[in-house]
Design a protein around this motif. Structure first.
Motif, PDB file in Angstrom:
ATOM      1  N   UNK A  88     -58.416  20.849 -25.701  1.00  0.00           N
ATOM      2  CA  UNK A  88     -57.632  21.265 -24.543  1.00  0.00           C
ATOM      3  C   UNK A  88     -58.212  20.717 -23.249  1.00  0.00           C
ATOM      4  N   UNK A  89     -59.521  20.486 -23.224  1.00  0.00           N
ATOM      5  CA  UNK A  89     -60.173  19.971 -22.015  1.00  0.00           C
ATOM      6  C   UNK A  89     -60.491  18.486 -22.119  1.00  0.00           C
ATOM      7  N   UNK A  90     -60.085  17.867 -23.215  1.00  0.00           N
ATOM      8  CA  UNK A  90     -60.356  16.445 -23.434  1.00  0.00           C
ATOM      9  C   UNK A  90     -59.250  15.613 -22.795  1.00  0.00           C
ATOM     10  N   UNK A  91     -59.594  14.438 -22.238  1.00  0.00           N
ATOM     11  CA  UNK A  91     -58.566  13.581 -21.628  1.00  0.00           C
ATOM     12  C   UNK A  91     -57.433  13.207 -22.585  1.00  0.00           C
ATOM     13  N   UNK A  92     -57.712  13.235 -23.879  1.00  0.00           N
ATOM     14  CA  UNK A  92     -56.693  12.860 -24.856  1.00  0.00           C
ATOM     15  C   UNK A  92     -55.842  14.012 -25.354  1.00  0.00           C
ATOM     16  N   UNK A  93     -55.884  15.147 -24.649  1.00  0.00           N
ATOM     17  CA  UNK A  93     -55.168  16.323 -25.135  1.00  0.00           C
ATOM     18  C   UNK A  93     -53.666  16.095 -25.240  1.00  0.00           C
ATOM     19  N   UNK A  98     -48.844  15.380 -28.581  1.00  0.00           N
ATOM     20  CA  UNK A  98     -47.706  14.529 -28.922  1.00  0.00           C
ATOM     21  C   UNK A  98     -47.684  14.211 -30.409  1.00  0.00           C
ATOM     22  N   UNK A  99     -48.802  13.727 -30.937  1.00  0.00           N
ATOM     23  CA  UNK A  99     -48.816  13.338 -32.344  1.00  0.00           C
ATOM     24  C   UNK A  99     -48.710  14.553 -33.270  1.00  0.00           C
ATOM     25  N   UNK A 100     -49.231  15.698 -32.843  1.00  0.00           N
ATOM     26  CA  UNK A 100     -49.074  16.907 -33.645  1.00  0.00           C
ATOM     27  C   UNK A 100     -47.596  17.300 -33.727  1.00  0.00           C
TER      28      UNK A 100
END
Length: 228
Positions: A88-93, A98-100
């Motif tokens: 949740x705090x990662x830049x790739x969240x 999206x992919x989920x």
């Protein structure tokens, strides 16, 4: 070393997409060795690092439409509920969400299980709420998810075709336009058996992946075009 553990799998994923591996969904190469890193993370109890690795494996398998493998990594990720919160705090969240959601929509179409549809709906609603609140770049993912949801409900090929073209037109990044075309090809061929129209979408996807310099995806699309 801690930073390396958290970034090397993304580095290897990029290298694989660029064509530096004959097995692009296996994160082994110049940046890391998948099996060695996974064993090290499991033995050390580094669940955050393990979640980062599993998430990249999940996403790369979604990108190559290896849905059975994606399902395996999706299930693995669910075992680490607390560590998953770090995303949740990662830049790739946004990419993770999206992919989920994309996986859940594909898996719902494949299995008919409503829990996947419900989870995708929750994610799409969250992305739209965040976008309305000023979160940047959610709008580049939402059109594809909207198209997937519309395609699941559409009863005619023309409506499905139009839904994905709307997503292509709304995507501001070349790799997402490629993905939208690729998803259109898959749905149109499987749902309506129209290989001619599906081939048009694959050819468009190939042009966009070429522009993105994702040579592994170009080769992947070329293999699909031979099938068509």
């Amino acid at each position: 070393k801690g930073v390396l553990v958290l970034t090397c799998h993304f580095h290897q994923r990029v290298l694989n997409l660029m064509g530096h591996s004959d097995r692009p969904t296996i994160l082994t190469g110049k940046a890391m060795n998948q099996s060695e890193l996974q064993r090290e993370l499991e033995e050390s109890g580094n669940e955050v690092g393990l979640v980062m690795l599993l998430d990249n494996l999940f996403q790369i398998n979604c990108i190559f439409e290896q849905w059975e493998h994606a399902h395996k990594y999706y299930k693995e990720l669910q075992k680490y509920a607390e560590a998953l919160k770090t995303l949740e705090t990662h830049p790739g969240t946004r990419q993770n969400k999206f992919f989920t959601a994309l996986f859940c929509l594909v898996w719902h179409r494949k299995t008919g299980r409503k829990k996947y549809w419900s989870k995708a709906q929750r994610i799409v609603s969250l992305l739209k709420e965040q976008q309305a609140a000023g979160s940047p770049n959610n709008d580049c993912f939402i059109p594809i998810l909207d198209a997937e949801m519309s395609a699941s409900k559409a009863t005619t090929k023309d409506k499905v075709h139009a839904a994905y073209w709307k997503a292509v037109d709304a995507c501001k990044y070349v790799h997402l336009r490629a993905l939208a075309h690729e998803r259109a090809a898959s749905v149109i061929e499987k749902s309506f058996g129209d290989r001619f129209l599906a081939k048009e979408h694959l050819q468009a996807a190939k042009r966009h992946y070429t522009g993105w310099e994702a040579l592994a995806k170009v080769r992947d699309i070329e293999g699909k075009l031979k099938y068509f």
